[in-house]
Design an enzyme around this catalytic site. Sequence first.
Site, mmCIF file in Angstrom:
data_model
loop_
_atom_site.group_PDB
_atom_site.id
_atom_site.type_symbol
_atom_site.label_atom_id
_atom_site.label_comp_id
_atom_site.label_asym_id
_atom_site.label_seq_id
_atom_site.Cartn_x
_atom_site.Cartn_y
_atom_site.Cartn_z
ATOM 1 N N GLY A 9 -12.233 -2.932 -9.150
ATOM 2 C CA GLY A 9 -12.704 -2.049 -8.073
ATOM 3 C C GLY A 9 -13.164 -0.706 -8.544
ATOM 4 O O GLY A 9 -12.820 0.321 -8.119
ATOM 5 N N TYR A 152 -0.506 -1.385 3.988
ATOM 6 C CA TYR A 152 -0.697 -0.722 2.900
ATOM 7 C C TYR A 152 0.447 -0.113 2.171
ATOM 8 O O TYR A 152 0.453 -0.286 0.778
ATOM 9 C CB TYR A 152 -1.765 0.448 3.254
ATOM 10 C CG TYR A 152 -2.482 1.304 1.925
ATOM 11 C CD1 TYR A 152 -3.501 0.846 1.268
ATOM 12 C CD2 TYR A 152 -1.722 2.488 1.622
ATOM 13 C CE1 TYR A 152 -3.816 1.499 0.021
ATOM 14 C CE2 TYR A 152 -2.254 3.253 0.453
ATOM 15 C CZ TYR A 152 -3.498 2.727 -0.250
ATOM 16 O OH TYR A 152 -3.610 3.335 -1.329
ATOM 17 N N THR A 155 2.227 -3.075 0.391
ATOM 18 C CA THR A 155 1.441 -3.574 -0.884
ATOM 19 C C THR A 155 1.728 -2.570 -2.107
ATOM 20 O O THR A 155 1.955 -3.042 -3.333
ATOM 21 C CB THR A 155 0.042 -3.974 -0.602
ATOM 22 O OG1 THR A 155 -0.585 -2.681 -0.331
ATOM 23 C CG2 THR A 155 -0.186 -4.912 0.314
#
Length: 244
Positions: A9, A152, A155
């Site tokens: 990313g 979110y 994780t």
Amino acid sequence: MKRVALITGSSRGIGRAIASELAGEGWAVCINYLTRRDAAESLLEELRGRGCMAIACQADVADRAQVAAMVRRAERELGPVRLLVNNAGISFQGLFQDTEDSAWARMLDVNLTGCRNAAVEVLPGMLREKAGCIVNISSMWGLRGASCEVAYACTKAALVGLTRSLALELAPSGIRVNCVAPGCIETDMVRVLGEETRAMLVEETPIGRLGRPEDIAHAVAFLASDKAGFITGQVLTADGGFTV
């Protein structure tokens, strides 16, 4: 030996800053992107213009076969991967009970399983050499929780457990595993929250500003360096004092 880093990313935001910082410190870098080929290629051009070795590779980190192909290409064109930065991630804002099954699953697939996929694929080479470093990008929300960002935060909390457990498992092989937990950083992920929320976050940050992607890049570069050679299994929180 050539030092090779794979940053998932890394076409934009924090990942882009990390790739740029590491390239400046002499690492050959593999830039990973999913959809923003234009951004990845602009970074590639910039780094090569600075005399740095770099390639750009499209891969969905949630797909292990794509990750495997990316790692093999990096090894073929740059050399053995000695540093993995698990930065790829997505976010979702909304009430827990309104989170669709597909959104929940995708969050886990990218933010958690994506890190597992990348680590599994680079580890054979690291284990052969008994050397290597993995830096996972978590979040301060994974440490303290976040209303309306439950998936979110889950994780990112899981990445802390992954970091500490994998660090213990790999330490006898000379491989270090650490984690950086950014606070509120000036990226697209924060900008979509709107100016009012952004101003509130600035006010809640003791240092009086949002972080810059470069702030996180500096932390990653330190953990990847020989200066951090006795550091493993740790979470470095870079949040301007938000969670103090």
